[in-house]
Motif scaffolding. Sequence first.
Motif, PDB file in Angstrom:
ATOM      1  N   UNK A 323      15.824  56.336  45.816  1.00 40.38           N
ATOM      2  CA  UNK A 323      15.215  57.597  45.343  1.00 40.38           C
ATOM      3  C   UNK A 323      13.891  57.376  44.622  1.00 40.38           C
ATOM      4  N   UNK A 324      13.766  56.269  43.874  1.00 38.90           N
ATOM      5  CA  UNK A 324      12.512  55.989  43.175  1.00 38.90           C
ATOM      6  C   UNK A 324      11.393  55.696  44.175  1.00 38.90           C
ATOM      7  N   UNK A 325      11.718  55.005  45.255  1.00 35.30           N
ATOM      8  CA  UNK A 325      10.726  54.733  46.286  1.00 35.30           C
ATOM      9  C   UNK A 325      10.274  56.003  46.975  1.00 35.30           C
ATOM     10  N   UNK A 326      11.235  56.878  47.326  1.00 40.25           N
ATOM     11  CA  UNK A 326      10.879  58.156  47.947  1.00 40.25           C
ATOM     12  C   UNK A 326      10.022  58.997  47.008  1.00 40.25           C
ATOM     13  N   UNK A 327      10.375  58.994  45.722  1.00 38.34           N
ATOM     14  CA  UNK A 327       9.633  59.811  44.762  1.00 38.34           C
ATOM     15  C   UNK A 327       8.178  59.363  44.679  1.00 38.34           C
ATOM     16  N   UNK A 328       7.954  58.045  44.650  1.00 39.53           N
ATOM     17  CA  UNK A 328       6.581  57.531  44.586  1.00 39.53           C
ATOM     18  C   UNK A 328       5.793  57.948  45.824  1.00 39.53           C
ATOM     19  N   UNK A 329       6.419  57.848  47.005  1.00 40.91           N
ATOM     20  CA  UNK A 329       5.724  58.187  48.248  1.00 40.91           C
ATOM     21  C   UNK A 329       5.451  59.684  48.339  1.00 40.91           C
ATOM     22  N   UNK A 330       6.324  60.493  47.784  1.00 38.74           N
ATOM     23  CA  UNK A 330       6.077  61.935  47.744  1.00 38.74           C
ATOM     24  C   UNK A 330       4.874  62.236  46.857  1.00 38.74           C
ATOM     25  N   UNK A 331       4.841  61.633  45.685  1.00 42.57           N
ATOM     26  CA  UNK A 331       3.729  61.865  44.759  1.00 42.57           C
ATOM     27  C   UNK A 331       2.419  61.369  45.359  1.00 42.57           C
ATOM     28  N   UNK A 409       1.921  50.966  42.911  1.00 42.15           N
ATOM     29  CA  UNK A 409       3.266  51.024  42.333  1.00 42.15           C
ATOM     30  C   UNK A 409       3.343  50.009  41.200  1.00 42.15           C
ATOM     31  N   UNK A 410       3.709  50.460  40.008  1.00 38.78           N
ATOM     32  CA  UNK A 410       3.570  49.619  38.824  1.00 38.78           C
ATOM     33  C   UNK A 410       4.812  48.795  38.507  1.00 38.78           C
ATOM     34  N   UNK A 411       5.968  49.211  38.989  1.00 37.52           N
ATOM     35  CA  UNK A 411       7.197  48.472  38.694  1.00 37.52           C
ATOM     36  C   UNK A 411       7.413  47.369  39.718  1.00 37.52           C
ATOM     37  N   UNK A 412       8.446  46.588  39.497  1.00 35.24           N
ATOM     38  CA  UNK A 412       8.901  45.638  40.503  1.00 35.24           C
ATOM     39  C   UNK A 412       9.292  46.443  41.741  1.00 35.24           C
ATOM     40  N   UNK A 413       8.708  46.111  42.888  1.00 36.66           N
ATOM     41  CA  UNK A 413       8.931  46.921  44.091  1.00 36.66           C
ATOM     42  C   UNK A 413      10.386  46.898  44.549  1.00 36.66           C
ATOM     43  N   UNK A 414      11.154  45.968  44.059  1.00 39.17           N
ATOM     44  CA  UNK A 414      12.565  45.931  44.463  1.00 39.17           C
ATOM     45  C   UNK A 414      13.328  47.153  43.981  1.00 39.17           C
ATOM     46  N   UNK A 415      12.837  47.813  42.920  1.00 41.57           N
ATOM     47  CA  UNK A 415      13.525  49.026  42.455  1.00 41.57           C
ATOM     48  C   UNK A 415      13.260  50.196  43.393  1.00 41.57           C
ATOM     49  N   UNK A 416      12.266  50.061  44.283  1.00 44.32           N
ATOM     50  CA  UNK A 416      11.980  51.112  45.257  1.00 44.32           C
ATOM     51  C   UNK A 416      12.837  50.966  46.508  1.00 44.32           C
ATOM     52  N   UNK A 417      13.644  49.907  46.547  1.00 37.53           N
ATOM     53  CA  UNK A 417      14.479  49.632  47.715  1.00 37.53           C
ATOM     54  C   UNK A 417      15.944  49.618  47.322  1.00 37.53           C
ATOM     55  N   UNK A 418      16.796  49.785  48.309  1.00 39.59           N
ATOM     56  CA  UNK A 418      18.217  49.565  48.095  1.00 39.59           C
ATOM     57  C   UNK A 418      18.789  48.901  49.339  1.00 39.59           C
ATOM     58  N   UNK A 419      19.697  47.981  49.120  1.00 40.71           N
ATOM     59  CA  UNK A 419      20.307  47.211  50.201  1.00 40.71           C
ATOM     60  C   UNK A 419      21.676  47.796  50.502  1.00 40.71           C
TER      61      UNK A 419
END
Length: 657
Positions: A323-331, A409-419
């Motif tokens: 959801x955090x990854x989708x939110x960034x891409x929406x913004x 993207x300012x955070x660790x990009x791994x938080x934008x993904x989920x496995x």
Amino acid sequence: MTKNTIKVVVCGDDKVGKTSLITTLMKDEFIPNLQDVLPPVTINRDFSSNPYSPNGTILIDTNNEDTTQLHLQLKSADVIWLVYSDHESYEKISLYWMMLFRSLGLNIPVILCKNKCDRYNNSYNTDDQISIASDTKVEDEEFIPILMEFKEVDTCIKASALTKYNVNQAFYLCQRSITYPIVPLFDARLGQLKPLARDALERIFLLSDNDQDNYLNDEEMLALQKKCFNKSIDINELEFIKDTLLHIKPSSSSHENQYYVEGKGITKNGFLMLNKIYAEKGRHETIWGMLRVFRYTDSLSLDDAILHPKLNIPDTSSVELSPKGYRFLIELFLKFDKDNDGGLNDTELGAMFKCTPGLPKLWSQTDFPLSTVVNNRGSITLQGWLAQWSMTTFLSYSITTEYLIYFGFEDDTRVALQITKARRFRRRAGKFYRTKVNDRKVFNCLVIGKQKCGKTSLLESFLGRLYSTLYTPTTKPRIAVNSLELKGGKQYYLILQEFNELEESSILHDKQKLKDCDVLCLTYDSSDPESFSYLIDLFKKYNRNFKSIPIIFVALKADLDKQQQRGSLQPDDFAEQLYLDHPLHASSLWLSSLNELFIKITETAIAPESCTAGFPEELKSDDSDYMQTAVVLGSSIGFITLLAFTVLKIFKPNDHA
């Protein structure tokens, strides 16, 4: 970014005060009558207030009589502290020492230090607290020829071991030449920022220009200062910066000042000019402070470990956006949708990808934006944008992490993904099959079939495009990705991949490609009597590779007259032999048949057992709880889209309100 320990070799002619400088630095007092050469001295990190200083710095005193040892020490150095004290030792800087460094093949910074300056003038105050902005300026004319001739010389400074004047500062400059290297930033001969530095700073400008008006206004400058240095810029300093840029004569003939425009802000050229001034004044820390916050290494490239973080992915798991990854891409989408029409046109996409190397290669190879949903003007919609990144993350998550960094993207990009969880397999009647999945939202379907059977039209229909009678052969892989919503509000992304016959053969040989496949969609032209035999031949050739992969047969062009298939078995009979459902009949002209097909593909990906070859009906589980009855194509309104509308209301207020 910073070495744990750096080695500083202190060299120069005899009697210039090398040993005295080291001793004064260590003891904070001048000590006369020292031994000729000191043993190596280690200075801990907390000696310096520099936040990027190394954990330790080793100072090496040198003896000019032992040239072999001197050469070895120089070759092992990270930085050279070159000392002179009078006219004779000054002459030998260019005639001997710099030539020696070059003959040894050294490519390291040199800090030139004029010691014993207390003997020559009194134009300094030993109590002065000199700032970085002033003490690194070249004030002595004898430094200028050396700086102009030898690009290895990083900085020049006057010092006195006797009075302790600038000793700490000279040592700090040695550390700084490693932690804040000037060489990658500035060409002293040309008096210009180097190309890589310009590129990096231009990207920082673009990412900091939040309103996309090509100016950094006061608010954006304050935000940049806060982000990079964790403190607010003094309003007087900001006014001084603007006034300085306002009064610099433009390099072009334009009457409009190209560095600062009142009422708008600092231009890109002004931002570059400001950093050029910092480089000229020795304020390397300011430039590097920004570069490091924006993830640049000392070589002015983005850190590969940040671009491509390592993920521990089980063999049969997949990677999706969180959801955090989708939110960034929406913004991001909303930020660059300047005309607020719900689509990104070529100009807006160009502006968005300015701070990146360009479109990902994967996108270019699959005809983006025609690989996803576009509006009637050919602009990619928000739905298509999110679908495209869902596909990219599934097929190559490292592309997603890389571009998230490029986009800021300012955070660790791994938080934008989920496995997702690894696939689970069960054995029944001696056969393996995939079990139901609950945590996956992105599914991959390979569309296989004979040339001209209608695969391309199927992909086009999936993206909501009108049927075309013009035949275009598939010469390279094609991808179509779209979102769909099943009854009950669950939203999924479905990737359809099409190949030519040569590529199909390669794909069906590739165990990893098949492992990443959720459903095999085997298609044929129901109006062509030779079409289905192609699929029978594939089964004969790749039968072992098809085990445990869910399979759906699809009879395309169902609006045309159905033909008896030439071959040993008819499609219904062949499907029955494999204990699979009869082929679905679909046409690009029948919307309901397409909906039924895309539902079937998605349901099969969720509950694969029902479409796994080789299971008699009585051995199959009841998958009715996974069977949905409705799908919405082209206008999904699930979680992601609702999130988009929420963000839209926050970030895009009504201009006419």
